[in-house]
Design a protein around this motif. Structure first.
Motif, PDB file in Angstrom:
ATOM      1  N   ARG A 116       0.827  -1.207   0.000  1.00 44.23           N
ATOM      2  CA  ARG A 116       0.000   0.000   0.000  1.00 44.23           C
ATOM      3  C   ARG A 116       0.867   1.265   0.000  1.00 44.23           C
ATOM      4  O   ARG A 116       0.535   2.242  -0.665  1.00 44.23           O
ATOM      5  CB  ARG A 116      -0.946  -0.011   1.201  1.00 44.23           C
ATOM      6  CG  ARG A 116      -2.009  -1.095   1.062  1.00 44.23           C
ATOM      7  CD  ARG A 116      -2.931  -1.053   2.235  1.00 44.23           C
ATOM      8  NE  ARG A 116      -3.858  -2.167   2.250  1.00 44.23           N
ATOM      9  CZ  ARG A 116      -5.091  -2.070   2.719  1.00 44.23           C
ATOM     10  NH1 ARG A 116      -5.542  -0.927   3.191  1.00 44.23           N
ATOM     11  NH2 ARG A 116      -5.877  -3.112   2.732  1.00 44.23           N
ATOM     12  N   VAL A 117       1.977   1.240   0.739  1.00 44.11           N
ATOM     13  CA  VAL A 117       2.899   2.384   0.738  1.00 44.11           C
ATOM     14  C   VAL A 117       3.442   2.598  -0.674  1.00 44.11           C
ATOM     15  O   VAL A 117       3.409   3.709  -1.193  1.00 44.11           O
ATOM     16  CB  VAL A 117       4.054   2.150   1.743  1.00 44.11           C
ATOM     17  CG1 VAL A 117       5.192   3.145   1.511  1.00 44.11           C
ATOM     18  CG2 VAL A 117       3.535   2.267   3.185  1.00 44.11           C
ATOM     19  N   LYS A 118       3.899   1.527  -1.300  1.00 45.87           N
ATOM     20  CA  LYS A 118       4.457   1.627  -2.661  1.00 45.87           C
ATOM     21  C   LYS A 118       3.412   2.133  -3.647  1.00 45.87           C
ATOM     22  O   LYS A 118       3.701   2.972  -4.493  1.00 45.87           O
ATOM     23  CB  LYS A 118       5.006   0.277  -3.123  1.00 45.87           C
ATOM     24  CG  LYS A 118       6.305  -0.085  -2.461  1.00 45.87           C
ATOM     25  CD  LYS A 118       6.816  -1.422  -2.945  1.00 45.87           C
ATOM     26  CE  LYS A 118       8.165  -1.722  -2.330  1.00 45.87           C
ATOM     27  NZ  LYS A 118       8.626  -3.073  -2.624  1.00 45.87           N
ATOM     28  N   ARG A 119       2.182   1.627  -3.526  1.00 46.93           N
ATOM     29  CA  ARG A 119       1.124   2.035  -4.448  1.00 46.93           C
ATOM     30  C   ARG A 119       0.878   3.542  -4.348  1.00 46.93           C
ATOM     31  O   ARG A 119       0.746   4.229  -5.350  1.00 46.93           O
ATOM     32  CB  ARG A 119      -0.165   1.277  -4.108  1.00 46.93           C
ATOM     33  CG  ARG A 119      -1.357   1.673  -4.974  1.00 46.93           C
ATOM     34  CD  ARG A 119      -2.604   0.876  -4.651  1.00 46.93           C
ATOM     35  NE  ARG A 119      -3.025   1.012  -3.264  1.00 46.93           N
ATOM     36  CZ  ARG A 119      -3.789   2.008  -2.786  1.00 46.93           C
ATOM     37  NH1 ARG A 119      -4.190   2.971  -3.587  1.00 46.93           N
ATOM     38  NH2 ARG A 119      -4.133   2.039  -1.522  1.00 46.93           N
ATOM     39  N   LEU A 120       0.832   4.069  -3.120  1.00 43.83           N
ATOM     40  CA  LEU A 120       0.546   5.500  -2.944  1.00 43.83           C
ATOM     41  C   LEU A 120       1.735   6.394  -3.317  1.00 43.83           C
ATOM     42  O   LEU A 120       1.551   7.517  -3.749  1.00 43.83           O
ATOM     43  CB  LEU A 120       0.117   5.778  -1.506  1.00 43.83           C
ATOM     44  CG  LEU A 120      -1.309   5.310  -1.171  1.00 43.83           C
ATOM     45  CD1 LEU A 120      -1.550   5.383   0.327  1.00 43.83           C
ATOM     46  CD2 LEU A 120      -2.337   6.128  -1.921  1.00 43.83           C
ATOM     47  N   LEU A 121       2.949   5.886  -3.139  1.00 43.62           N
ATOM     48  CA  LEU A 121       4.120   6.725  -3.429  1.00 43.62           C
ATOM     49  C   LEU A 121       4.537   6.680  -4.894  1.00 43.62           C
ATOM     50  O   LEU A 121       5.236   7.570  -5.360  1.00 43.62           O
ATOM     51  CB  LEU A 121       5.301   6.301  -2.551  1.00 43.62           C
ATOM     52  CG  LEU A 121       5.221   6.749  -1.105  1.00 43.62           C
ATOM     53  CD1 LEU A 121       6.398   6.207  -0.311  1.00 43.62           C
ATOM     54  CD2 LEU A 121       5.179   8.271  -1.003  1.00 43.62           C
ATOM     55  N   ASN A 122       4.117   5.662  -5.609  1.00 39.33           N
ATOM     56  CA  ASN A 122       4.601   5.505  -6.983  1.00 39.33           C
ATOM     57  C   ASN A 122       3.614   5.904  -8.062  1.00 39.33           C
ATOM     58  O   ASN A 122       3.870   5.695  -9.227  1.00 39.33           O
ATOM     59  CB  ASN A 122       5.073   4.059  -7.211  1.00 39.33           C
ATOM     60  CG  ASN A 122       6.283   3.754  -6.364  1.00 39.33           C
ATOM     61  OD1 ASN A 122       7.066   4.641  -6.069  1.00 39.33           O
ATOM     62  ND2 ASN A 122       6.437   2.509  -5.966  1.00 39.33           N
ATOM     63  N   HIS A 123       2.453   6.448  -7.684  1.00 42.46           N
ATOM     64  CA  HIS A 123       1.531   6.840  -8.756  1.00 42.46           C
ATOM     65  C   HIS A 123       1.557   8.329  -8.992  1.00 42.46           C
ATOM     66  O   HIS A 123       2.055   9.096  -8.254  1.00 42.46           O
ATOM     67  CB  HIS A 123       0.114   6.333  -8.508  1.00 42.46           C
ATOM     68  CG  HIS A 123      -0.657   7.119  -7.502  1.00 42.46           C
ATOM     69  ND1 HIS A 123      -0.659   6.784  -6.183  1.00 42.46           N
ATOM     70  CD2 HIS A 123      -1.432   8.214  -7.622  1.00 42.46           C
ATOM     71  CE1 HIS A 123      -1.423   7.654  -5.531  1.00 42.46           C
ATOM     72  NE2 HIS A 123      -1.901   8.533  -6.375  1.00 42.46           N
TER      73      HIS A 123
END
Length: 123
Positions: A116-123
């Protein structure tokens, strides 16, 4: 790696802070930890995080107040709320109404948090 991404953790539970640090340091994120809502609101500008992870039950200012402040002043910063369901009288919908981007119930799966952290930081 994610070493250029800064995450502000707002959490007063020492054990939870250790767990979050362990999980997120392994992923290469830079971490700042603040243990109460008032300090978080006062220091967020100087920390300039790429993401905020906050509990709801915090000393001095609640997680809800922190979410409101961040979204009013730094609307682009994604917020993940980590909270034990049932320990807070405010519903999950209140958290989203204030602008939080995600809600994860404690106890949580570390891999799910990282995704979830990666999803929010990478979009």
């Amino acid at each position: 790696m994610n070493s250029d991404k800064k995450i502000l953790i707002i959490e007063d539970d020492e054990l939870m802070v250790k767990i979050l640090k362990f999980i997120l340091n392994k992923e290469g994120y830079q971490l700042s930890v603040i243990k109460d809502g008032l300090s978080a609101v006062e220091q967020i500008h100087s920390i300039n995080p790429d993401m905020v992870i906050t509990d709801l039950l915090l000393p001095y200012k609640s997680g809800l107040e922190v979410i409101r402040f961040v979204k009013e002043n730094f609307e682009k910063i994604p917020i993940i709320v980590l909270s034990a369901l049932g320990e807070e009288e405010h519903s999950v919908s209140e958290v989203f109404k204030l602008g939080a981007d995600d809600f994860i119930a404690k106890p949580f799966n570390p891999n799910e948090l990282v995704l979830r952290v990666k999803r929010l930081l990478n979009h």
